[in-house]
Scaffold this motif. Structure first.
Motif, PDB file in Angstrom:
ATOM      1  N   ALA A 171       0.829  -1.203   0.000  1.00 19.51           N
ATOM      2  CA  ALA A 171       0.000   0.000   0.000  1.00 19.51           C
ATOM      3  C   ALA A 171       0.865   1.255   0.000  1.00 19.51           C
ATOM      4  O   ALA A 171       0.597   2.212  -0.727  1.00 19.51           O
ATOM      5  CB  ALA A 171      -0.936  -0.023   1.199  1.00 19.51           C
ATOM      6  N   ALA A 172       1.931   1.228   0.814  1.00 23.13           N
ATOM      7  CA  ALA A 172       2.795   2.409   0.917  1.00 23.13           C
ATOM      8  C   ALA A 172       3.464   2.722  -0.417  1.00 23.13           C
ATOM      9  O   ALA A 172       3.668   3.882  -0.764  1.00 23.13           O
ATOM     10  CB  ALA A 172       3.845   2.190   2.002  1.00 23.13           C
ATOM     11  N   LEU A 173       3.803   1.683  -1.169  1.00 23.37           N
ATOM     12  CA  LEU A 173       4.458   1.895  -2.459  1.00 23.37           C
ATOM     13  C   LEU A 173       3.441   2.122  -3.576  1.00 23.37           C
ATOM     14  O   LEU A 173       3.807   2.456  -4.693  1.00 23.37           O
ATOM     15  CB  LEU A 173       5.322   0.685  -2.826  1.00 23.37           C
ATOM     16  N   GLY A 174       2.162   1.912  -3.266  1.00 23.85           N
ATOM     17  CA  GLY A 174       1.138   2.050  -4.299  1.00 23.85           C
ATOM     18  C   GLY A 174       1.238   0.957  -5.347  1.00 23.85           C
ATOM     19  O   GLY A 174       0.882   1.169  -6.504  1.00 23.85           O
ATOM     20  N   LEU A 175       1.733  -0.214  -4.963  1.00 26.28           N
ATOM     21  CA  LEU A 175       1.875  -1.307  -5.924  1.00 26.28           C
ATOM     22  C   LEU A 175       0.554  -2.064  -6.056  1.00 26.28           C
ATOM     23  O   LEU A 175      -0.207  -2.153  -5.100  1.00 26.28           O
ATOM     24  CB  LEU A 175       2.980  -2.266  -5.471  1.00 26.28           C
ATOM     25  N   PRO A 176       0.310  -2.618  -7.223  1.00 25.58           N
ATOM     26  CA  PRO A 176      -0.971  -3.286  -7.447  1.00 25.58           C
ATOM     27  C   PRO A 176      -1.040  -4.714  -6.913  1.00 25.58           C
ATOM     28  O   PRO A 176      -2.106  -5.294  -6.897  1.00 25.58           O
ATOM     29  CB  PRO A 176      -1.100  -3.291  -8.981  1.00 25.58           C
ATOM     30  N   ASP A 177       0.092  -5.284  -6.494  1.00 22.27           N
ATOM     31  CA  ASP A 177       0.088  -6.702  -6.132  1.00 22.27           C
ATOM     32  C   ASP A 177       1.149  -6.952  -5.059  1.00 22.27           C
ATOM     33  O   ASP A 177       2.290  -6.523  -5.201  1.00 22.27           O
ATOM     34  CB  ASP A 177       0.392  -7.530  -7.388  1.00 22.27           C
ATOM     35  N   ARG A 178       0.737  -7.667  -3.984  1.00 23.15           N
ATOM     36  CA  ARG A 178       1.668  -7.968  -2.906  1.00 23.15           C
ATOM     37  C   ARG A 178       2.836  -8.823  -3.384  1.00 23.15           C
ATOM     38  O   ARG A 178       3.944  -8.769  -2.835  1.00 23.15           O
ATOM     39  CB  ARG A 178       0.914  -8.701  -1.801  1.00 23.15           C
ATOM     40  N   ALA A 179       2.582  -9.633  -4.416  1.00 21.89           N
ATOM     41  CA  ALA A 179       3.647 -10.499  -4.939  1.00 21.89           C
ATOM     42  C   ALA A 179       4.838  -9.664  -5.399  1.00 21.89           C
ATOM     43  O   ALA A 179       5.979 -10.131  -5.377  1.00 21.89           O
ATOM     44  CB  ALA A 179       3.120 -11.333  -6.100  1.00 21.89           C
ATOM     45  N   LEU A 180       4.571  -8.411  -5.783  1.00 19.25           N
ATOM     46  CA  LEU A 180       5.669  -7.546  -6.222  1.00 19.25           C
ATOM     47  C   LEU A 180       6.565  -7.181  -5.051  1.00 19.25           C
ATOM     48  O   LEU A 180       7.790  -7.114  -5.182  1.00 19.25           O
ATOM     49  CB  LEU A 180       5.101  -6.283  -6.882  1.00 19.25           C
ATOM     50  N   VAL A 181       5.963  -6.948  -3.885  1.00 18.91           N
ATOM     51  CA  VAL A 181       6.748  -6.625  -2.692  1.00 18.91           C
ATOM     52  C   VAL A 181       7.619  -7.828  -2.332  1.00 18.91           C
ATOM     53  O   VAL A 181       8.813  -7.689  -2.046  1.00 18.91           O
ATOM     54  CB  VAL A 181       5.818  -6.275  -1.513  1.00 18.91           C
TER      55      VAL A 181
END
Ligand SMILES: Nc1nc2c(ncn2[C@@H]2O[C@H](COP(=O)(O)OP(=O)(O)O)[C@@H](O)[C@H]2O)c(=O)[nH]1
Ligand SMILES: [Mg+2]
Length: 677
Positions: free
Chosen positions: A438-448
């Motif tokens: 959420a903090a990075l504004g990424l669309p998918d947790r898999a990216l983190v």
């Protein structure tokens, strides 16, 4: 086969020529024949001397029917340009040529008709000169008469040469069949016709009808009035559709293959003309294939790049050519443009439009995956396919493709976020990947998770963090104590002082309480590698396990728990969890009779490394016991996305999850929606 469209001013003999070449009547309507005027598209075909089959799309020349002309010319690869010997160059000669140039058609032939009525020389020279300055370039010219038949053999030969020189399109290309006619046949149902420019359509195949994305199965297929099992572009085809009510399809809709096109109302384009976009009228007609819609233009910067908002959603690819026309203008305004992005990111920041104009202005005519990823940062592989762009790299996570620069920035930002979180709450277990997403504004947790797995995340420089036990936390820092609140650090020092003389006399619960070491503080100290925590209330010095191993090595192997307890000089409260810990760490092996033996010849030596204050066999993934817990990869099945169409998320800067409802991959619409239409 090949498909060739006619072009040229009204009454210059286009239809008469098609009739003379094919023996077929291109003017289909009674009104057309009564008035001797082509209003709509006509279709006729023949075999050339060499045996090649060629179909003609005969277009109207009258200025009132230019949109019909554009629908015919849109999907074809070549034109038969017609000028009358006795008429010369006329307004719609110019307008049709401008349209051909705008669409970017590169193959053609000039027929100078009615040459029985006047010397074809002047009209030929006039026309060749103008044609040479367009995408058609230098073309052959043939003088003909549809009345006397003079020149027709030469024209057929010239057509044979033209057809032989045409490129052969890819039979596996994504299917997009622009509908130019639709009707129903009693007993068969709905039929649509169109020019298939590339790809293959076959009986039984399921396509989607845009813009509803209603599934349509091919029940019957004809090419040039003959039933066929399949047809490969270039071809004229008539398709009998199952699942589409009669009256639904119309010119400008298209049959497309699922997952291979983006249905969009918002596109970024670059005009082919040198004129700056500022002079574009704000409202335009946009033509592509057989479709026509209204477009509102917004210049991006002061170069030739603009963002177009379309009234109707169209199935488009990056690299498509579109034609823009200002029907209201006194003169003829026809412009060609190349589609550069079919799911453009929002222009939120100040100056974003100008920046986008500069970026897109430098793009090639066929933008690559690298170009689009540089712009979007992250794209699903399926979204790229639907843009018509070939994938050139492996996904970073699931089906996500990343721009390397953006990925590096994200890694740095994630490291910062993780570090800041640890600083804010030093006793916390770490940052949950969902919060980081959420903090990075990424669309998918898999990216983190992929960012944390990235070897660069563990690198010596820059970003240093890791995912352990399901939490993100900074990699061990040289001075671990400094990451703890001073009070906790002092308490830990006191515990270690206690243990210095009696390494296995773990402090009692009361002592820990007196020192202010609660569960959170103990966990934080253990994560920082300052304490070894073998049970909830049992803490030892970080090197307790190798120290114990050295002592236990002196015992006869295997040894009992009681023997171990005595050798270590401690109690069962400490000995049992310590031995169990050493079992887990692979230092000791527990036998069926509850005795143990050391696994390693020299404990603490080869094959074992310290990790966060714990001993782990070197073969384990870094991060020790936590690392063993396989990161659950959310396997995003691209097929499942095909069932429920969703917006393509376009990502830019930190606001990476900006959703554009203006574009989506062409996937079958939900059946409940299908009933509605
Ligand atoms: N004498 C003569 N008349 C022609 C020739 N080609 C067409 N015409 C006539 O020109 C008129 C317009 O032809 P048409 O094919 O309808 O023109 P289009 O509007 O370009 O399709 C008709 O009356 C035709 O009979 C030709 O080669 N010689
Ligand atoms: Mg005509």
């Amino acid at each position: 086969m090949q498909v060739i469209a006619t072009a040229g001013h009204v009454d210059h003999g286009k239809s008469a020529l098609v009739r003379a070449l094919t023996g077929m009547e291109p003017d289909r309507w009674a009104e057309e024949r009564r008035r001797g005027l082509t209003i709509d598209l006509g279709f006729a075909w023949t075999k050339l001397p060499g045996g090649e089959r060629v179909a003609f799309v005969d277009v109207p020349g009258h200025e009132r029917f230019v949109p019909n002309m554009l629908a015919g010319v849109g999907p074809v690869p070549a034109v038969l340009f017609v000028v009358a010997a006795d008429g010369g160059w006329m307004p719609q000669s110019a307008e049709h040529l401008a349209a051909i140039d705008a669409v970017g058609i590169r193959h053609g032939l000039l027929a100078v008709t009615r040459s029985d009525l006047a010397d074809p020389g002047p009209a030929t020279r006039q026309a060749l000169d103008r044609i040479a300055r367009t995408s058609l370039g230098a073309v052959s010219a043939v003088a003909v008469s549809a009345v006397t038949g003079a020149g027709l053999p030469e024209l057929r030969d010239a057509l044979t040469r033209l057809v032989a020189a045409l490129p052969v399109p890819d039979p596996a290309a994504p299917v997009r069949l622009w509908v130019d006619r639709s009707f129903s046949i009693r007993g068969s149902g709905t039929v649509v016709t169109g020019t298939l420019p590339a790809g293959t359509v076959s009986l039984g195949q399921e396509l989607l009808l845009t813009p509803s994305l209603r599934p349509a199965r091919i029940r019957g297929l004809e090419s040039m009035n003959e039933p066929v099992g399949s047809a490969t572009g270039v071809a004229r085809v008539a398709v009998n559709l199952r699942g589409i009510p009669a009256g639904l399809p119309a010119r400008g809709m298209a049959l497309v293959e699922a997952g291979r096109w983006t249905l969009t109302r918002l596109i970024d384009v670059r005009l082919s003309s040198r004129d700056p976009v500022m002079s574009l009228p704000p409202e335009l007609s946009l033509h592509v294939g057989s479709a026509r819609t209204r477009a509102r233009a917004r210049p991006l910067g002061d170069g030739p790049v603009a963002r177009l908002m379309l009234r109707d959603a169209l199935p488009l690819h990056v690299g498509d050519r579109v034609l823009l026309r200002d029907p209201g203008s006194a003169g003829v305004t026809i412009l060609g443009a190349t589609v550069l992005d079919v799911a453009p990111p929002a222009l939120a920041r100040r100056g974003a439009a100008a920046a986008a104009g500069r970026e897109l202005g430098a793009w090639p005519e066929r933008p690559s995956a690298a170009d689009l990823l540089r712009r979007h940062g992250l794209l699903r592989s399926g979204a790229l396919t639907a843009m018509g762009v070939a994938r050139d790299r492996e996904p970073v996570a699931g089906d996500w493709l990343a721009d390397p620069e953006r990925w590096a920035v994200l890694r740095r930002r994630l490291a910062e976020i993780v570090a800041a979180h640890a600083k804010r709450d030093p006793l916390a277990a770490g940052m949950a990947p969902g919060a980081a997403r959420a903090a990075l504004g990424l669309p998918d947790r898999a990216l983190v998770e992929a960012l944390a797995r990235d070897p660069q995340a563990q690198g010596a420089h820059g970003a240093q963090f890791r995912l352990e036990d399901g939490y993100l936390r900074p990699a061990a820092v040289p001075d671990a104590a400094s990451s703890l609140p001073p009070k906790v650090a002092a308490a830990v020092r006191a515990v270690l002082a206690d243990l210095a003389d009696a390494p296995f006399a773990a402090p009692e619960a009361g002592r820990l309480q007196d020192l202010g070491l609660d569960q959170r503080a103990i966990a934080a100290a253990a994560r920082a590698g300052l304490l070894l925590r073998v049970a909830e209330q049992v803490v030892l010095a970080p090197d307790a396990a190798p120290q114990a191993a050295r002592i236990l090595a002196r015992l006869p192997q295997p040894f009992t728990t009681a023997q171990a307890r005595q050798a270590l000089g401690t109690t069962r409260r400490v000995a049992i969890p310590l031995l169990e810990y050493m079992d887990r760490a692979g230092i000791t092996q527990r036998l069926p009779d509850d005795r143990r033996r050391l696994r390693l010849r020299s404990a603490g030596g080869q094959g074992v490394r310290a990790s966060g204050g714990r001993l782990t066999p070197a073969s384990w993934p870094r991060g020790g016991a936590g690392g063993r817990r396989r990161l659950r990869r959310r396997a995003r099945n691209p097929i499942s996305r095909r069932v429920r169409p969703g917006p393509i998320r376009s990502s830019r800067h930190q606001a990476m999850s900006v959703k554009t409802t203006t574009s989506r991959t062409c996937t079958p619409m939900a059946s409940s929606q299908a009933e509605g239409r």
